[in-house]
Each structure stands twice: as C-alpha cells, then as structure tokens.
Design a protein around this motif. Structure first.
Motif, mmCIF file in Angstrom:
data_model
loop_
_atom_site.group_PDB
_atom_site.id
_atom_site.type_symbol
_atom_site.label_atom_id
_atom_site.label_comp_id
_atom_site.label_asym_id
_atom_site.label_seq_id
_atom_site.Cartn_x
_atom_site.Cartn_y
_atom_site.Cartn_z
ATOM 1 N N ALA A 111 0.822 -1.213 0.000
ATOM 2 C CA ALA A 111 0.000 0.000 0.000
ATOM 3 C C ALA A 111 0.855 1.261 0.000
ATOM 4 O O ALA A 111 0.480 2.273 -0.593
ATOM 5 C CB ALA A 111 -0.941 -0.010 1.199
ATOM 6 N N ASP A 112 2.008 1.203 0.667
ATOM 7 C CA ASP A 112 2.871 2.380 0.728
ATOM 8 C C ASP A 112 3.994 2.331 -0.308
ATOM 9 O O ASP A 112 4.911 3.135 -0.269
ATOM 10 C CB ASP A 112 3.476 2.523 2.128
ATOM 11 N N LYS A 113 3.911 1.336 -1.213
ATOM 12 C CA LYS A 113 4.863 1.194 -2.323
ATOM 13 C C LYS A 113 6.309 1.067 -1.841
ATOM 14 O O LYS A 113 7.239 1.615 -2.446
ATOM 15 C CB LYS A 113 4.715 2.349 -3.313
ATOM 16 N N VAL A 114 6.465 0.341 -0.737
ATOM 17 C CA VAL A 114 7.814 0.051 -0.257
ATOM 18 C C VAL A 114 8.407 -1.049 -1.130
ATOM 19 O O VAL A 114 7.739 -2.056 -1.396
ATOM 20 C CB VAL A 114 7.780 -0.416 1.215
ATOM 21 N N PRO A 115 9.632 -0.905 -1.630
ATOM 22 C CA PRO A 115 10.228 -1.963 -2.442
ATOM 23 C C PRO A 115 10.294 -3.285 -1.680
ATOM 24 O O PRO A 115 10.690 -3.327 -0.511
ATOM 25 C CB PRO A 115 11.635 -1.437 -2.736
ATOM 26 N N VAL A 116 9.888 -4.357 -2.342
ATOM 27 C CA VAL A 116 9.849 -5.688 -1.724
ATOM 28 C C VAL A 116 10.753 -6.630 -2.509
ATOM 29 O O VAL A 116 10.649 -6.730 -3.735
ATOM 30 C CB VAL A 116 8.415 -6.250 -1.691
ATOM 31 N N VAL A 117 11.619 -7.325 -1.793
ATOM 32 C CA VAL A 117 12.468 -8.356 -2.378
ATOM 33 C C VAL A 117 12.002 -9.704 -1.844
ATOM 34 O O VAL A 117 11.968 -9.925 -0.637
ATOM 35 C CB VAL A 117 13.953 -8.142 -2.026
ATOM 36 N N ALA A 118 11.611 -10.601 -2.739
ATOM 37 C CA ALA A 118 11.169 -11.935 -2.342
ATOM 38 C C ALA A 118 12.358 -12.889 -2.344
ATOM 39 O O ALA A 118 13.204 -12.853 -3.236
ATOM 40 C CB ALA A 118 10.089 -12.441 -3.289
ATOM 41 N N VAL A 119 12.406 -13.756 -1.337
ATOM 42 C CA VAL A 119 13.466 -14.752 -1.212
ATOM 43 C C VAL A 119 13.035 -16.019 -1.955
ATOM 44 O O VAL A 119 12.086 -16.692 -1.536
ATOM 45 C CB VAL A 119 13.755 -15.066 0.267
#
Length: 509
Positions: free
Chosen positions: A172-180
């Motif tokens: 919702a806050d467009k924080v960058p997400v890195v998936a493992v």
C-alpha cells in the motif's frame, strides 16, 4: 535458455549438495547473493527506486524489515539481514512463527545488531495485540526495503491473515519488496495463486528458476527475477524453459544458395470468410513476413488476399485442390457453418503438419486428431482452451500450466496457449513446457492472433517441429509487437510489418 525445475528436483539437488558441504554453507551462499541484491537495490541499481527522500543511496542508514516465516527462506532472510546490518543498515525481523524461526539466522542477526520482534501469526486477529500489529505495520510503511521470507518452496495456498496484512502494508505504501526465492503465497510448481500473495519488485531465486516465476498468474507477483548460482546440479529435463535470442536464432531457417521458393517452404492458408476476409489477409501477411517461400491461399477471401498480396497463389476451392504445400494453417475467421467444418476436415485429412486456430478449433474431433500421423499444432486462447477441456475460462486462466499440459495430452497435439505469457506444450509429457513473455499488453488487439498463425505456419512449412515453430513463432510475434508499439497502440498490420525487424533483432543477438 532459462530453465525452471520442479520443487522435487530442487530439493533433491540441494540435499545432494548439502551432503558435500560444511553445515550451513549452502544457506550462506544464498544469503550472500540475497544481501548483494538488496544492497544493489538500495544503491539505486534495482528495478525500482529504493531511496527515500532525505536519505542518500546505499546500505548505510537504510531501514530494512524482514518478514520471517518458519522455513529455510526465513533463514536466508535472517542471514542476509545480518550482512546488511553489519554494513550499517537498521534491520528488524518480524517473526511470524517465533518458535520455528531459523535459530542460526536469529543468532547472526542479533549479533550484528539487528532487532527481533515476535509477531506471531495467531495474534493477528486478537484485539489484545491490535496496538502491536499497528506498530509493525507502521514499521513497514516507513521502511526503505522489505524482504519477504515468509514461506518457501513448499508453500501451498494463499497467505494467512497476519502475513497478508504485513504484505499489504508494504504494498500500500509502495515500499520496495524483495522476495526470497519466490514470492510467498504462489505455487512454485504450477504458477497458481490461491489467495493473498506477496507482490515483489525483485525476486532473488537460487540455483534455478521455478515454473511459478515464469508462468502467470504467479509471474505477475515476481517482478524482476534475478538468478543466483549456488552450485546446484540439476540433471534431466526441466519442468519449463524460456527461449532467448540465441535459441530462437538457431531455430530460424536461412535460405541456402540453391534454395528456391519451394525448398524454402510453401504454406497453405485456409482462413477468412465473406464476413471476416481480414483474417485471411492478416494470416497471409504473417506468413509472408516470416520467410515462407510461397503462400497458397484457399478460401472465400481470395480476392481480398490477392488485392493486398498479389504474390499469393489463390484459389476458392477446397484446400486439397490448391496444390502441394509443406504445412497448412486453418481456422482464423473461417466461420461456424457447415462449409467451414468441411474445410477443416479437408485440411486435417492431409498428411502434412497442420496449425488449427480460432474457428477451426470448433470442429476438432479428439479421436481423429490423435490418429493423425503428421504433427498438429493447436493455438487456443483461454476461452477456446476452456471449451476444448470442458471447463470454465476462469479455471484455465488460474491454472495455465496444468491446462496446456492437459490439452496436449488429451488431443495428442502440440498446444500453444495464448496469453500474457504464451505456453507451448508437446504431447510428450517428458518435454518441458516452453514459456514466452516477449509480448506487450498492446498485442491484445483484433487480428494479432491471425498474424501469429501465419508466422508459426510459415515456420512449420520451413521444416521446424510443431514445438519449435510454436515457440519461435510466439517469440518473434511478441518481439515484433514491441518493435511496432514502442510504448504506443498498434494494430495487427503493424505487428506483421515489424516481423523483419524482430527477425533481424534475434539474428543480431
């Protein structure tokens, strides 16, 4: 070529490698690659801007939040977090399964100065913990980077309530997400998504791609995918594979000095009708632009075809009366009447490779199709595939990999399932499904499928196998759409016109 292996194959390779390495060495390899990818993103070298206003680029001073579950992916996240913390990042780990989190990873993160916060999944709906959940959600919205280590390869079904809340807060806050390894909530083997799932900006996967990272709908959750080599030995066929420029270039025919129009391949086109003459024109256009030595057209659109492409050899009779061809394309714009059915049957009775598309798919007889000795290529979209399988369209769209394999097996044909990622399955179930994502959303336009039929049909006539013709054809077709669109709307004629540019692009590598 990019290869994607099943969970079973990956686990077997990991077990074999871990038996030869010091304890924990394989996880440290993965964590090192993950930490390097996170650092690059924080430095502005990733798929999304990761620098918050007021903070300089780089790891030092960055706020990193780890979402940690019970599996090995959580351990990878913890060890990577420890590496980032030693470089000056403020790292906090939210433990969704505190009693099952990786012990060694927790110790490493604590020693590096990271913060560990128990955020047990079972408290997500407990009013007594409302303030705590509000606090951790606020942490996520203020983070510079979120690392998804909630579930691993064995995850099934969507995220549970607490995990979904945390994933939603970051999104919702467009924080960058890195998936493992893969976004939590997707099925690694099938690409299916059954409920809430993490949507990552970057997925750092280890050892090999997983089918779910290449196939929709899960692919839409993966963002950019970066493969980290951790030394896995994965013999045998992959579950899925994706061609690249060099692979397609090796497949494309090239005329020799002694070639004439017949040696280069003559493709027959049985398409179009009084109501849809444009389908015939577009199909012929695609074939001519993909190197066919000659095109024979048989159908009621003969006048429209020869007016646009005078080099076409046209007739209005049955396909079997049109002359010798090396392959046939039948179906686009053919209509649904008795005459259309007669033309489809006439084409399928010929002992040459046949591509069946659009209206032609309505007239298929499964037993007769399986009895053909020459190759058959079917090119349905999701709705047509659903009709052939006797299921709802939504089922095909949710389970594209399973559906294309089932179609190929039941009909004894190679199947190209159209979509944002095109899938190609051979009737031999031991062969990997091929995945193509060269297209663009602008390709969803009337007539583009008719062009694709001409492209793949031309390659069939040139001598490519049904699997190779479908794969290379889809690749060229999608690439041509990119060339034609360049960020703007296109029509099917634009796509056909851009095929030579796509061909040259592939040949240049």
């Amino acid at each position: 070529m990019r290869h994607a292996h099943s969970v079973q194959a990956v686990r077997a390779a990991e077990s074999e490698l871990m038996a030869r390495l010091p304890e924990g060495a394989l996880m440290q390899r993965a964590a090192a690659g993950l930490a390097a990818a996170c650092a690059a993103l924080l430095a502005g070298r990733g798929p999304v801007p990761a620098v918050r206003p007021g903070r300089g680029p780089g790891v030092y001073g960055a706020r990193v939040v780890l979402l940690v579950g019970a599996g090995g992916n959580g351990g990878d996240a913890l060890y990577a977090g420890a590496r980032l913390a030693r470089r000056g990042a403020g790292v906090a780990a939210l433990l969704l399964a505190p009693g099952k989190a990786h012990r060694g990873g927790l110790t490493a993160l604590a020693a590096a100065g990271g913060e560990i916060i128990e955020t047990a999944e079972e408290t997500a709906t407990d009013p007594a913990y409302a303030a705590h959940w509000h606090h951790v959600e606020r942490m996520l919205t203020r983070a510079d980077l979120v690392v998804d280590g909630i579930t691993g390869l064995g995850g099934r079904g969507g995220l549970r309530t607490g995990a979904a809340r945390l994933a939603h807060a970051a999104e919702a806050d467009k924080v960058p997400v890195v998936a493992v390894d893969l976004p939590s909530g997707i099925d690694a083997d099938t690409g299916e998504v059954h409920g809430p799932a993490v949507t990552a900006d970057l997925t750092v996967t280890f050892g090999t791609h997983k089918p779910g990272l290449l196939v929709d709908p899960a692919r839409e959750h993966a963002g950019t995918v970066r493969l980290i080599d951790i030394g896995l030995d994965l013999p045998g066929p992959a579950a899925a594979e994706a061609l690249q420029h060099a692979d397609v270039a090796a497949l494309l025919p090239r005329p020799a000095p002694e070639s004439d129009k017949y040696r280069r391949g003559v493709v027959g086109i049985c398409a179009g009708s009084a109501r849809y003459p444009g389908a015939a024109v577009l199909c012929v256009h695609g074939a001519l632009r993909t190197g066919a030595g000659a095109v024979r057209y048989a159908g009621p659109g003969d006048q429209a075809v020869v007016a646009r492409f005078p080099e076409t050899l046209v007739s209005s009779g049955l396909p079997s009366e049109a002359g010798r061809v090396q392959a046939w394309v039948v179906g686009p714009g053919l209509g649904e009447d008795e005459e259309a059915g007669r033309r489809v049957a006439d084409v399928l009775a010929q002992d040459v490779p046949v591509l069946v598309d659009a209206d032609g798919l309505r007239f298929l007889d499964r037993d007769r199709l399986r009895a053909r000795t020459a190759p058959t290529l079917l090119t349905p979209h999701a709705g047509e595939a659903a009709r052939l399988l006797g299921v709802e369209r939504e089922h095909v769209e949710a389970a594209r990999l399973t559906s294309v394999r089932r179609l190929a097996s039941e009909y004894g044909a190679t199947v190209l399932l159209k979509g944002s990622t095109t899938l190609v399955a051979a009737p031999d179930e031991s062969m990997p499904v091929r995945v193509n994502a060269t297209g663009t959303p602008w390709l969803a336009t009337a007539g583009s499928g008719d062009v694709l039929s001409g492209v793949a049909g031309s390659l069939l006539a040139a001598g490519l196998s049904a699997r190779d013709a479908a794969s290379a054809g889809a690749y060229l077709h999608g690439l041509a759409a990119r060339h034609a669109a360049d960020g703007a709307p296109v029509d099917a004629q634009d796509v056909a016109g851009a095929l030579p540019a796509a061909w040259r692009d592939v040949k240049r590598g």
